[in-house]
Design an enzyme around this catalytic site. Structure first.
Site, PDB file in Angstrom:
ATOM      1  N   PHE A   1       0.819  -1.224   0.000  1.00 35.71           N
ATOM      2  CA  PHE A   1       0.000   0.000   0.000  1.00 35.71           C
ATOM      3  C   PHE A   1       0.850   1.271   0.000  1.00 35.71           C
ATOM      4  O   PHE A   1       0.389   2.341  -0.352  1.00 35.71           O
ATOM      5  CB  PHE A   1      -0.981   0.012   1.172  1.00 35.71           C
TER       6      PHE A   1
ATOM      7  N   ASP B   1      -1.858  -9.808   6.261  1.00 37.60           N
ATOM      8  CA  ASP B   1      -2.906 -10.453   5.462  1.00 37.60           C
ATOM      9  C   ASP B   1      -3.326 -11.834   5.934  1.00 37.60           C
ATOM     10  O   ASP B   1      -4.254 -12.422   5.389  1.00 37.60           O
ATOM     11  CB  ASP B   1      -2.461 -10.526   3.999  1.00 37.60           C
TER      12      ASP B   1
ATOM     13  N   HIS C   1       2.994  -6.338  12.657  1.00 39.36           N
ATOM     14  CA  HIS C   1       2.098  -5.215  12.364  1.00 39.36           C
ATOM     15  C   HIS C   1       0.622  -5.581  12.492  1.00 39.36           C
ATOM     16  O   HIS C   1      -0.240  -4.880  11.982  1.00 39.36           O
ATOM     17  CB  HIS C   1       2.406  -4.655  10.963  1.00 39.36           C
TER      18      HIS C   1
ATOM     19  N   ASN D   1      15.560 -11.603  -1.828  1.00 37.57           N
ATOM     20  CA  ASN D   1      14.732 -10.444  -2.177  1.00 37.57           C
ATOM     21  C   ASN D   1      14.938 -10.098  -3.643  1.00 37.57           C
ATOM     22  O   ASN D   1      16.032 -10.230  -4.169  1.00 37.57           O
ATOM     23  CB  ASN D   1      15.101  -9.237  -1.295  1.00 37.57           C
TER      24      ASN D   1
END
Ligand SMILES: [Zn+2]
Length: 243
Positions: free
Chosen positions: A36, A107, A122, A215
């Protein structure tokens, strides 16, 4: 692809028995959950505020309706499915090799894949509580409520159990994550450039043998890694074999 690196990773995993995975946004983007923070042009056309502004404690308190408009639209992607990274980590936990997943994502996809010991730094969109009476609500209730999500029992405003800007991380979650990392013999860091603090500092607690970075883009923080793989996390972990 990345055969040599995957073979090295496989060998390290085979040798380890207390693996911890630390994951960032890249783990979710492979399940088509947009980060986001990476606001695109479309976003700027439809919202007046920046994502960082909207996803803050003060914005939630003072502009609750605008918060929910953004939150439900951009952060509650309820049809997302676990990808090969989530599935492999769950498999590694079931086989007894992996002790914990520490994630910056909200999520719930690690649990959807079957992982049990997950430290969600989070928080999670899957948990929501009435600010007045504490009643629990699931993600569907919040996502499909009209405007501001309100409590069925008392009419109070429901707040997602997600750590907003200006809010501190949950102490028990931090302690669990730090302990798991401190006791790990292998730490796999995936899908993060390690820029989001304080989470990035968690890596410093690691004292084990193998530190692996996976990554797509290079990590911006200097970490002494045993192995670095510049590739999507799902593609790499998907190739790992669990005994
Ligand atoms: Zn209530």
């Amino acid at each position: 692809m990345y055969e040599r690196e995957v073979l090295q990773l496989q060998k390290m995993i085979d040798e380890s028995c207390r693996i911890v995975f630390f994951g960032g946004a890249g783990v979710s983007t492979e399940s088509n959950i947009p980060d986001f923070r990476s606001a695109d042009g479309l976003y700027h056309q439809s919202y007046k505020y920046s994502p960082e502004q909207v996803v803050s404690h003060s914005f939630f308190m003072h502009h609750t309706e605008a918060f929910y408009e953004f939150y439900k639209d951009k952060m509650m992607i309820l049809d997302a499915k676990p990808n090969p990274a989530h599935l492999k980590l769950a498999e590694l936990e079931q086989s007894g090799k992996l002790t914990a997943v520490v994630t910056q994502n909200i999520d719930g996809l690690h649990q959807a894949a079957g992982s049990r010991n997950v430290y969600e730094l989070h928080g999670s969109i899957m948990r929501n509580y009435c600010m007045d009476c504490g009643e629990f609500y699931d993600a569907e209730y919040v996502k499909y409520s009209d405007g501001i999500a309100r409590c069925k029992k008392c009419g109070g405003i429901i707040k997602p159990d997600v750590v907003l800007y200006e809010e501190g991380l949950d102490n028990a979650t931090i302690q669990g994550a730090v302990q798991a990392i401190g006791e790990a013999d292998m730490l796999i860091i995936g899908g993060t450039s390690l820029v989001v603090y304080p989470a990035a500092g968690f890596v410093d607690y690691f004292q084990g043998k193998y530190l692996v970075l996976i990554n797509k883009s290079e990590t911006s923080r200097r970490v002494r890694a045993s192995l670095t793989i510049s590739a999507p996390i799902g593609k790499v972990l998907g190739q790992i074999k669990v005994e």
